[in-house]
Enzyme design. Structure first.
Site, PDB file in Angstrom:
ATOM      1  N   ARG A  76       0.816  -1.218   0.000  1.00 58.55           N
ATOM      2  CA  ARG A  76       0.000   0.000   0.000  1.00 58.55           C
ATOM      3  C   ARG A  76       0.848   1.267   0.000  1.00 58.55           C
ATOM      4  O   ARG A  76       0.440   2.307   0.506  1.00 58.55           O
ATOM      5  CB  ARG A  76      -0.970   0.033   1.192  1.00 58.55           C
ATOM      6  CG  ARG A  76      -2.072  -1.007   1.100  1.00 58.55           C
ATOM      7  CD  ARG A  76      -3.077  -0.817   2.221  1.00 58.55           C
ATOM      8  NE  ARG A  76      -4.014  -1.932   2.267  1.00 58.55           N
ATOM      9  CZ  ARG A  76      -4.677  -2.309   3.361  1.00 58.55           C
ATOM     10  NH1 ARG A  76      -4.489  -1.675   4.499  1.00 58.55           N
ATOM     11  NH2 ARG A  76      -5.522  -3.318   3.328  1.00 58.55           N
ATOM     12  N   ARG A 101      -3.065   6.641   0.672  1.00 58.61           N
ATOM     13  CA  ARG A 101      -3.638   7.716   1.480  1.00 58.61           C
ATOM     14  C   ARG A 101      -2.665   8.439   2.406  1.00 58.61           C
ATOM     15  O   ARG A 101      -2.955   9.552   2.842  1.00 58.61           O
ATOM     16  CB  ARG A 101      -4.790   7.145   2.320  1.00 58.61           C
ATOM     17  CG  ARG A 101      -5.943   6.622   1.484  1.00 58.61           C
ATOM     18  CD  ARG A 101      -7.021   6.033   2.360  1.00 58.61           C
ATOM     19  NE  ARG A 101      -6.538   4.844   3.072  1.00 58.61           N
ATOM     20  CZ  ARG A 101      -7.262   4.188   3.985  1.00 58.61           C
ATOM     21  NH1 ARG A 101      -8.468   4.640   4.303  1.00 58.61           N
ATOM     22  NH2 ARG A 101      -6.771   3.120   4.573  1.00 58.61           N
ATOM     23  N   ARG A 142      -6.684  12.637  -5.439  1.00 61.07           N
ATOM     24  CA  ARG A 142      -8.016  12.072  -5.198  1.00 61.07           C
ATOM     25  C   ARG A 142      -9.056  13.171  -5.035  1.00 61.07           C
ATOM     26  O   ARG A 142     -10.189  13.040  -5.510  1.00 61.07           O
ATOM     27  CB  ARG A 142      -7.997  11.167  -3.967  1.00 61.07           C
ATOM     28  CG  ARG A 142      -9.364  10.559  -3.680  1.00 61.07           C
ATOM     29  CD  ARG A 142      -9.304   9.346  -2.822  1.00 61.07           C
ATOM     30  NE  ARG A 142     -10.648   8.821  -2.576  1.00 61.07           N
ATOM     31  CZ  ARG A 142     -10.899   7.650  -2.010  1.00 61.07           C
ATOM     32  NH1 ARG A 142      -9.909   6.880  -1.624  1.00 61.07           N
ATOM     33  NH2 ARG A 142     -12.139   7.250  -1.828  1.00 61.07           N
ATOM     34  N   ASP A 188      -7.126  -2.685  -6.994  1.00 64.77           N
ATOM     35  CA  ASP A 188      -7.787  -3.309  -5.852  1.00 64.77           C
ATOM     36  C   ASP A 188      -8.039  -4.777  -6.163  1.00 64.77           C
ATOM     37  O   ASP A 188      -8.258  -5.147  -7.322  1.00 64.77           O
ATOM     38  CB  ASP A 188      -9.126  -2.611  -5.555  1.00 64.77           C
ATOM     39  CG  ASP A 188      -9.695  -3.017  -4.214  1.00 64.77           C
ATOM     40  OD1 ASP A 188     -10.514  -3.968  -4.176  1.00 64.77           O
ATOM     41  OD2 ASP A 188      -9.302  -2.433  -3.189  1.00 64.77           O
ATOM     42  N   TYR A 244     -15.368 -11.854   0.011  1.00 69.83           N
ATOM     43  CA  TYR A 244     -16.097 -10.638  -0.361  1.00 69.83           C
ATOM     44  C   TYR A 244     -17.253 -10.955  -1.305  1.00 69.83           C
ATOM     45  O   TYR A 244     -18.334 -10.358  -1.197  1.00 69.83           O
ATOM     46  CB  TYR A 244     -15.146  -9.638  -1.011  1.00 69.83           C
ATOM     47  CG  TYR A 244     -14.184  -8.991  -0.060  1.00 69.83           C
ATOM     48  CD1 TYR A 244     -14.538  -7.856   0.661  1.00 69.83           C
ATOM     49  CD2 TYR A 244     -12.904  -9.504   0.127  1.00 69.83           C
ATOM     50  CE1 TYR A 244     -13.647  -7.253   1.540  1.00 69.83           C
ATOM     51  CE2 TYR A 244     -12.004  -8.904   1.004  1.00 69.83           C
ATOM     52  CZ  TYR A 244     -12.382  -7.781   1.707  1.00 69.83           C
ATOM     53  OH  TYR A 244     -11.495  -7.189   2.584  1.00 69.83           O
TER      54      TYR A 244
END
Length: 341
Positions: free
Chosen positions: A23, A27, A36, A73, A147
């Site tokens: 990652r 963020r 973003r 993702d 998921y």
């Protein structure tokens, strides 16, 4: 000559260690947050190939990591299999219809949803220097299935585990379908320029040993075998988070080229228990990187020392946290780059 990350994944034990962080594109970086805010939501960024390529390259420009991992993702695969995908602010991803409520055969495959991801890979490869390795990735079938079945993430994957016990035939069909799409998805990334690929099994740690063999080892072995048959020079990294002592069986059963280990694994144990010469990736606790301080330096050196006798890619035990200070990442890199085997 290939860069140090690719050489290490192919089995070279280099004096200095290549480093990238799971990652690493995201963020915690101010440049990501700015982009973003300009572009919109997460899925919109993933499907905007120039933006996704820029995000992939941002941590390379800032830190000079040895590897760039594709910004995407793991749920792109079920999205291509026909489920609807959305990201709810503060809650995470949602897939619909849930396979608890809908049969797999009711989904209409949409493989065209994978094409923009390949475009991102091509754009990154065109801008990435030859000494930096481009990493593709996919979710492993068990984690992706959790998921698809429940429609969202959960703490213990109870709905999916119960379904696998209750109707193993139906659940095997889901795993097989994910496996087939994942093979083609990774092949597409490799054709577009990925030089190594990682299989993320974030929820592998919730399974009992027999189920771990069936739903983690077997499908990952099938994916690894298919990729190695088509692309023998492309290393496959397996990352079964939470596998614990089952890590040895995972390595032996899947025949991955390298294995990522999470922060709960004692590196001293891993150094002794895993096959000699197998490249290992990991395993600093992401929360220690967040906290910083002298303990960060000491633990980083201890991990490096533990794996001094084998090929080692320095990484975290899971993804970097969103509130991690950039200065802590810079400090970590200084420690890793000043270490020598």
């Amino acid at each position: 000559m290939p860069g140090p990350l690719l050489r290490t994944l192919r089995g070279e034990n280099l004096a200095s260690r290549p480093v990238w962080l799971m990652r690493q594109a995201g963020r915690y970086l101010p440049e990501y947050r700015a982009l973003r805010a300009e572009k919109g939501g997460f899925l919109e960024l993933v499907y905007d190939a120039p933006a996704a390529a820029e995000i992939t390259l941002q941590p390379i420009r800032r830190f000079g990591f040895d590897g760039a991992i594709l910004f995407s993702d793991i749920l792109i695969v079920p999205y291509a299999m026909g489920q609807n995908l959305s990201f709810v602010a503060g809650e995470g991803p949602r897939l619909s219809p849930r396979l608890l409520d809908t049969a797999l055969i009711a989904l209409r495959a949409m493989p065209e949803r994978l094409a923009p991801i390949y475009d991102t890979v091509r754009q990154v490869r065109a801008q990435l220097s030859p000494d930096r390795t481009l990493l593709g990735f996919a979710g492993s079938p068990w984690t992706v299935a959790t998921y698809m079945v429940a429609g969202e993430g959960s703490r213990d994957q109870a709905d999916t585990r119960a379904m696998a016990y209750r109707d193993p035939g139906a659940f095997a069909a889901i795993i097989d379908a994910i496996t087939a799409v994942t093979i083609e998805y990774l092949a597409g990334q490799i054709e577009a320029g990925a030089e190594a690929v990682q299989l993320f099994d974030s929820w592998a740690g919730t399974l009992a040993p027999v189920e771990f063999d069936r739903w983690v080892i077997a499908p990952n072995a099938a994916i690894t075998a298919a990729i190695k048959a088509r692309y023998p020079q492309v290393p496959v990294i397996g990352f079964p988070k939470g596998a614990g002592e089952k890590l040895v069986a995972y390595v032996q059963g899947t025949k991955v080229d390298a294995v990522g280990i999470d922060e709960t694994i004692d590196p001293k144990w891993a150094a002794k228990a895993l096959p000699a010469g197998l490249p290992v990736q990991g395993n600093l606790d992401p929360l220690l990187l967040l906290a910083g301080g002298e303990e960060l330096s000491d633990r980083t050196r201890a991990i490096l020392d533990c794996f001094a006798d084998r090929p080692h890619v320095f990484n975290l035990g899971h993804g970097i946290g969103q509130f991690t200070p950039v200065a802590h990442v810079e400090h970590l890199l200084g420690v890793v780059r000043n270490w020598r085997a």
